[in-house]
Scaffold this motif. Structure first.
Motif, PDB file in Angstrom:
ATOM      1  N   LEU A 123       0.164  -7.067   6.262  1.00 34.97           N
ATOM      2  CA  LEU A 123       1.317  -7.404   5.431  1.00 34.97           C
ATOM      3  C   LEU A 123       1.964  -8.703   5.901  1.00 34.97           C
ATOM      4  N   MET A 124       2.067  -8.877   7.219  1.00 37.52           N
ATOM      5  CA  MET A 124       2.698 -10.073   7.766  1.00 37.52           C
ATOM      6  C   MET A 124       1.910 -11.344   7.463  1.00 37.52           C
ATOM      7  N   ARG A 125       0.618 -11.194   7.225  1.00 36.16           N
ATOM      8  CA  ARG A 125      -0.221 -12.369   6.908  1.00 36.16           C
ATOM      9  C   ARG A 125      -0.228 -12.701   5.424  1.00 36.16           C
ATOM     10  N   SER A 126       0.462 -11.922   4.606  1.00 39.68           N
ATOM     11  CA  SER A 126       0.365 -12.094   3.152  1.00 39.68           C
ATOM     12  C   SER A 126       1.180 -13.249   2.565  1.00 39.68           C
ATOM     13  N   PRO A 127       2.357 -13.622   3.128  1.00 39.23           N
ATOM     14  CA  PRO A 127       3.104 -14.727   2.510  1.00 39.23           C
ATOM     15  C   PRO A 127       2.391 -16.068   2.645  1.00 39.23           C
TER      16      PRO A 127
ATOM     17  N   ALA B 280      -1.678  -8.032   0.116  1.00 39.94           N
ATOM     18  CA  ALA B 280      -2.271  -7.576   1.374  1.00 39.94           C
ATOM     19  C   ALA B 280      -3.285  -6.460   1.170  1.00 39.94           C
ATOM     20  N   ALA B 281      -3.408  -5.982  -0.075  1.00 39.06           N
ATOM     21  CA  ALA B 281      -4.364  -4.921  -0.437  1.00 39.06           C
ATOM     22  C   ALA B 281      -4.122  -3.638   0.354  1.00 39.06           C
ATOM     23  N   LEU B 282      -2.838  -3.305   0.556  1.00 40.31           N
ATOM     24  CA  LEU B 282      -2.517  -2.037   1.213  1.00 40.31           C
ATOM     25  C   LEU B 282      -2.579  -0.916   0.186  1.00 40.31           C
TER      26      LEU B 282
END
Length: 297
Positions: free
Chosen positions: A125-129, A232-234
């Motif tokens: 998630l943190m890598r998504s922006p 993020a494809a969670l």
């Protein structure tokens, strides 16, 4: 005194106590719903209902009807809490001499453990922006604050630039009841804030701005988070408060003591924080059952 007159006094007192706007609005909804029911049951117009006419039978009939309609126990408990608070106020002010709510038992609530993310999910998630736009940098700050400092979404959108001290690594937060607390910031969070504020060319006080240059709203935070989770494809639904749950869970998993986590979250009562100890115990059981040969058998 009529119910409406008593309500006006009650809401004035709640405002003077700096109760959150959402709390007062919830009281208003619940107490007005009871007023409609009680007036109909007692055969009077709502504006003519005297508070002294409301008795135990009327209150029990109200909650009996809610249960028959299948209303969730948590919602019933909230409405009962609103009535309790209201009648305690009436008794303190000498408006009524008998509190009919005292003899109404609260419904037993099953304690639902909060949802949280695993460390690898948080990293995705943190890598998504996107890091090369102002809005992308803002979204990075948003995630770092929700997870890294465990902020409520209302606390996040209420932050001003002056509340954040990147050099000291601290953020000053105004929580429930206008109570302030100071929370540490992670190194990635400090870096994200510095990059975002450096990329901005405005003089707005708000820390987080929308694409029109105004303060970001709580609704916008939820929408942004939905988009980042999709990117993020969670494979799970993530809401802002879930990142706060994750913050607390990961702290306890890492060995933090309960009192420290309570202070960081801004919980008034330790019992509000203790639910995370139940969560970590359930995780340990899950790991044990999935890895120990005898437990697998």
């Amino acid at each position: 005194m009529t119910w409406d007159e008593a309500l006006s006094l009650f809401y004035g007192q709640q405002v003077s106590l700096n109760r959150a706007g959402r709390t007062i609005a919830a009281y208003q909804t619940d107490l007005n719903q009871f007023l409609s029911f009680a007036a109909d049951r007692l055969g009077v117009e709502p504006e003519e209902l005297e508070v002294a006419r409301v008795d135990l039978r009327t209150i029990r009939a109200f909650f009996g009807l809610l249960a028959e309609k299948g209303l969730a126990r948590k919602s019933i408990a909230r409405k009962l809490a609103a009535l309790r608070t209201f009648f305690k106020f009436l008794c303190r002010e000498g408006i009524v001499t008998v509190n009919p709510v005292r003899r109404v038992a609260s419904p037993k609530l099953g304690r639902k453990l909060p949802d949280f993310l695993y460390a690898e999910q948080v990293e995705k998630l943190m890598r998504s922006p996107v890091q090369d736009t102002v809005l992308g940098l803002r979204n990075q700050v948003l995630l770092e604050m929700l997870y890294g400092s465990g902020l409520r979404v209302s606390e996040l959108v209420g932050l001003d630039r002056q509340d954040v001290d990147c050099e000291a690594g601290l953020v000053r937060v105004k929580g429930k009841g206008s109570k302030e607390r100071v929370i540490p910031m992670t190194a990635p969070c400090r870096g994200a804030v510095n990059r975002y504020t450096s990329a901005r060319h405005d003089r707005e006080e708000a820390l987080l701005l929308n694409n029109r240059g105004a303060r970001l709203s709580a609704r916008s935070v939820r929408r942004i988070l939905d988009n980042l989770v999709e990117k993020a494809a969670l494979e799970c639904h993530v809401h802002p408060h879930m990142l706060r749950h994750t913050f607390a869970t990961h702290l306890l998993d890492g060995g933090a003591d309960l009192r420290s986590v309570q202070e960081l979250l801004g919980h008034e009562k330790l019992s509000s924080t203790q639910i995370y100890t139940h969560l970590t115990r359930e995780r340990l059981k899950e790991v044990y059952r999935g890895t120990h040969p005898r437990a697998k058998a």
